[in-house]
Enzyme design. Structure first.
Site, short mmCIF file in Angstrom:
data_model
loop_
_atom_site.label_atom_id
_atom_site.label_comp_id
_atom_site.label_asym_id
_atom_site.label_seq_id
_atom_site.Cartn_x
_atom_site.Cartn_y
_atom_site.Cartn_z
N ALA A 9 0.83 -1.21 0.00
CA ALA A 9 0.00 0.00 0.00
C ALA A 9 0.86 1.26 0.00
O ALA A 9 0.50 2.27 0.58
CB ALA A 9 -0.92 -0.01 1.22
N ARG A 15 -3.20 9.00 -10.29
CA ARG A 15 -4.35 9.19 -11.17
C ARG A 15 -5.68 9.33 -10.43
O ARG A 15 -6.70 9.62 -11.04
CB ARG A 15 -4.42 8.03 -12.18
CG ARG A 15 -3.35 8.15 -13.27
CD ARG A 15 -3.56 7.13 -14.34
NE ARG A 15 -3.23 5.79 -13.89
CZ ARG A 15 -3.79 4.68 -14.39
NH1 ARG A 15 -4.72 4.77 -15.30
NH2 ARG A 15 -3.43 3.51 -13.94
N GLN A 75 7.88 1.81 3.51
CA GLN A 75 8.74 1.75 2.34
C GLN A 75 8.90 3.20 1.89
O GLN A 75 8.01 3.75 1.25
CB GLN A 75 8.09 0.90 1.23
CG GLN A 75 8.99 0.71 0.03
CD GLN A 75 8.24 0.24 -1.20
OE1 GLN A 75 7.04 0.49 -1.36
NE2 GLN A 75 8.94 -0.41 -2.10
N GLY A 80 9.74 -0.61 -6.20
CA GLY A 80 9.14 -1.76 -6.88
C GLY A 80 8.48 -2.73 -5.90
O GLY A 80 8.71 -2.66 -4.69
N TYR A 103 -2.49 -6.64 -2.97
CA TYR A 103 -2.36 -5.19 -3.19
C TYR A 103 -3.48 -4.48 -2.42
O TYR A 103 -4.64 -4.89 -2.49
CB TYR A 103 -2.53 -4.84 -4.68
CG TYR A 103 -1.42 -5.30 -5.60
CD1 TYR A 103 -0.22 -5.80 -5.12
CD2 TYR A 103 -1.58 -5.19 -6.98
CE1 TYR A 103 0.79 -6.20 -5.99
CE2 TYR A 103 -0.58 -5.58 -7.86
CZ TYR A 103 0.61 -6.10 -7.35
OH TYR A 103 1.59 -6.48 -8.21
N GLU A 155 7.34 -8.58 -17.34
CA GLU A 155 6.61 -7.32 -17.29
C GLU A 155 6.41 -6.79 -18.72
O GLU A 155 7.24 -7.03 -19.60
CB GLU A 155 7.37 -6.29 -16.44
CG GLU A 155 7.31 -6.60 -14.96
CD GLU A 155 5.89 -6.74 -14.44
OE1 GLU A 155 5.13 -5.77 -14.50
OE2 GLU A 155 5.52 -7.84 -14.00
N ASN A 360 -46.41 4.82 22.46
CA ASN A 360 -46.83 5.34 21.17
C ASN A 360 -46.50 6.82 21.12
O ASN A 360 -46.99 7.60 21.93
CB ASN A 360 -48.35 5.12 21.01
CG ASN A 360 -48.82 5.47 19.60
OD1 ASN A 360 -48.31 6.41 19.00
ND2 ASN A 360 -49.79 4.74 19.09
N TYR A 370 -31.19 19.13 22.44
CA TYR A 370 -29.98 19.95 22.33
C TYR A 370 -30.31 21.37 22.75
O TYR A 370 -31.24 21.99 22.22
CB TYR A 370 -29.52 19.91 20.87
CG TYR A 370 -28.20 20.57 20.58
CD1 TYR A 370 -27.10 20.34 21.40
CD2 TYR A 370 -28.05 21.40 19.48
CE1 TYR A 370 -25.87 20.93 21.11
CE2 TYR A 370 -26.83 21.99 19.18
CZ TYR A 370 -25.74 21.75 20.01
OH TYR A 370 -24.55 22.34 19.72
C1 UD1 Z 1 2.21 -5.09 -11.08
C2 UD1 Z 1 2.93 -6.36 -11.54
C3 UD1 Z 1 2.33 -6.82 -12.85
C4 UD1 Z 1 0.83 -7.05 -12.70
C5 UD1 Z 1 0.16 -5.80 -12.14
C6 UD1 Z 1 -1.28 -6.10 -11.79
C7 UD1 Z 1 5.22 -6.21 -10.72
C8 UD1 Z 1 6.62 -5.91 -11.07
N1 UD1 Z 1 4.33 -6.07 -11.69
O1 UD1 Z 1 2.47 -4.09 -12.03
O2 UD1 Z 1 2.94 -8.03 -13.27
O3 UD1 Z 1 0.26 -7.42 -13.92
O4 UD1 Z 1 0.82 -5.36 -10.93
O5 UD1 Z 1 -1.91 -4.92 -11.42
O6 UD1 Z 1 4.95 -6.61 -9.60
N2 UD1 Z 1 3.67 -0.93 -4.62
C9 UD1 Z 1 4.34 -0.64 -3.44
N3 UD1 Z 1 5.65 -0.26 -3.50
C10 UD1 Z 1 6.31 -0.18 -4.67
C11 UD1 Z 1 5.63 -0.48 -5.86
C12 UD1 Z 1 4.31 -0.85 -5.80
O7 UD1 Z 1 3.76 -0.71 -2.34
O8 UD1 Z 1 7.50 0.15 -4.63
C13 UD1 Z 1 2.26 -1.32 -4.53
C14 UD1 Z 1 1.34 -0.31 -5.18
O9 UD1 Z 1 0.85 0.59 -4.22
C15 UD1 Z 1 0.24 -1.20 -5.74
C16 UD1 Z 1 0.93 -2.51 -6.03
O10 UD1 Z 1 2.11 -2.52 -5.27
O11 UD1 Z 1 -0.77 -1.45 -4.79
C17 UD1 Z 1 1.23 -2.70 -7.51
O12 UD1 Z 1 2.04 -1.65 -7.95
P1 UD1 Z 1 1.90 -1.06 -9.41
O13 UD1 Z 1 2.95 -0.05 -9.61
O14 UD1 Z 1 0.49 -0.70 -9.67
O15 UD1 Z 1 2.25 -2.37 -10.26
P2 UD1 Z 1 2.28 -2.49 -11.81
O16 UD1 Z 1 3.50 -1.82 -12.32
O17 UD1 Z 1 0.98 -2.11 -12.35
#
Ligand code: UD1
Ligand code: CA
Length: 449
Positions: A9, A15, A75, A80, A103, A155, A360, A370
């Protein structure tokens, strides 16, 4: 076998165009991350870790609010999904069994799907990935399989044209061996098109180490992530569709299910009837056989067995209706206990009150709770009969079997069985009505000539 949970999270959610962290946006009145946790609640996870980053303070506060047993790790830089999981290593030190990675922005994963992933682990896989067949694979990671076996995940940014033609996509949900997952994650590098540590790389690393990997698939709707307000609205609508089905399966009648809106925790007993256009806010329990009539709004309340509420009623937090209570049209209640078989049928406000059984309250009864600074309680005894348009100026107490005359403003207590009259005495002036009217009509005639 023990189960543990990591909920990612930390992402920014740019967006959403919002000052609120993405995972705190709500569907069914609960934040997105709480839905992710709820998907896994059937697995009774032992340790649950939320990885927070963007808006971490707000996320931490919301997580603590939801459940003080949640562990929260930070984090600080989002390098990533692999890096995000690595942050949970300390919190899960010594853990055995399964670790699920979910997620925080993916609220609709079904409990049965996670159960199937757990089964795949029991069948021998060290890493189980949740995949789905995408109608439009877009930029999802692709699952590369060989003879039905999962080889690796690539990816989108790193995929060849041929790999991009694969429609079996990565949902992001992973279940892995708790004793191996952090070592696998540690081996992940960032030498790829995005320069990120991909969690998805642990599949190929596991294969290299001779470990088994597996894919479990689910319908695409479950894997839907929320990135925009439009997706939030779509997730809400999918959540509502599910909640309606759950209510119907549980033995409630919904005359027009598509017009009834539920919260994440709405509970309806057997043989409850819900008429069209009813909205449930959080914290509502409706007991068996009760009827919620059209256009009512309920939150933070209990509706006793066989009670009838509405049409057009508003039950606010702290309302507790005994069995067989009747609450009619344009009645608002708040922080009010209403005893068995009592009736408040028309145009009333009942707040900070205890109403006795079978009392009733006539049309237009208002508890004046109040004074502009403090809230005060009103108590009405069993079987009391409150005349129409009575103002009960709290703090005030009516005894059992007491009555009030219509239009009374009750400012002092009424003993058991007494009748309180608290309004000006009526005077009749003979002939005066007609004389007055004749004079007015004559005046009007003069004016128009
Ligand atoms: C990721 C997957 C992809 C999958 C897609 C599905 C990886 C490398 N790729 O891509 O294969 O199809 O999700 O939606 O895992 N997050 C963190 N810290 C980070 C990065 C992300 O907490 O450093 C969390 C984000 O808040 C989010 C989730 O991880 O809830 C996914 O991150 P996001 O950047 O949306 O992943 P994608 O690049 O879309
Ligand atoms: Ca990304």
């Amino acid at each position: 076998m023990a189960t543990h949970l990591i909920v990612l999270a930390a992402g920014a959610g740019t967006r959403m165009q919002s000052d609120i962290p993405k995972v705190l946006h709500r569907i069914g009145h609960a934040p997105l991350f709480a839905h992710a946790l709820a998907s896994a609640s059937d697995l009774s996870p032992e340790r649950r870790v939320i990885v927070a980053g963007h808006g971490a303070e707000a996320v931490e506060a919301a997580a603590r609010d939801l459940d003080p047993d949640l562990a929260i790790v930070r984090q600080d830089r989002q390098l990533g999904t692999g890096h995000a999981v690595a942050q949970a290593r300390g919190a899960l030190a010594g853990a055995r069994g399964d670790v699920f990675v979910l997620y925080g922005d993916t609220p609709l994963i079904a409990p049965e799907t996670l159960a199937a992933m757990g089964q795949a682990r029991r069948d021998g896989a060290s890493v189980v990935v949740l995949g789905f067949d995408a109608a439009d694979p877009g930029r999802y990671g692709r699952l590369v399989t060989c003879g039905g076996k999962l080889e690796r995940i690539v990816e989108y940014q790193d995929a060849s044209d041929e790999e991009r033609r694969i429609t079996l996509c990565n949902s992001g949900v992973i279940c892995a061996d708790a004793e191996q997952v952090f070592d696998l994650v540690e081996a992940v590098g960032d030498d790829n098109a995005s320069g990120e540590y991909y969690l998805t790389d642990i599949v190929a690393i596991a294969r290299d180490r001779g470990l088994e990997t597996a894919v479990v698939t689910c319908p695409e709707t479950e894997t839907m992530g929320v990135n925009t307000r439009a997706e939030l609205a779509r997730a809400e609508s999918l959540f509502q569709a599910r909640a309606r089905l759950r209510a119907l399966d549980g033995g409630a009648t919904l005359t027009a299910p598509e017009t009834v809106f539920f919260a994440h925790d709405t509970r309806l007993g057997r043989d409850v009837t819900v008429e069209p256009h009813v909205v449930f806010g959080p914290g509502v329990a409706v007991e068996p056989g009760a009827t919620i009539r059209a256009f009512s709004h309920l939150e933070g309340c209990r509706v006793g067995a066989g009670a009838v509420v509405g049409p057009y009623a508003r039950l606010r937090p702290g309302t507790d209706l005994g069995s067989g209570v009747k609450i009619g049209n344009f009645v608002e209640t708040k922080n009010a206990r209403i005893g068995e078989a009592a009736k408040v049928n028309h145009l009333s406000y009942v707040g900070d009150a205890d109403i006795g059984a079978s009392a009733n309250l006539g049309a237009g009864t208002i508890t004046c709770n109040y004074d502009g600074v403090f809230k005060h309680r009103t108590t009405v005894g069993a079987r009391a009969f409150v005349g129409s348009n009575t103002m009960l100026v709290a703090p005030v107490e009516l005894g059992s079997d007491a009555m009030t005359a219509s239009g009374s403003v009750i400012t002092s207590d009424v003993p058991d069985g007494a009748l309180a009259l608290a309004r000006a005495r009526q005077i009749n002036k003979d002939g005066m009505g007609k004389r007055l009217m004749d004079r007015l009509r004559a005046a009007k005639k003069k004016e128009t000539h």
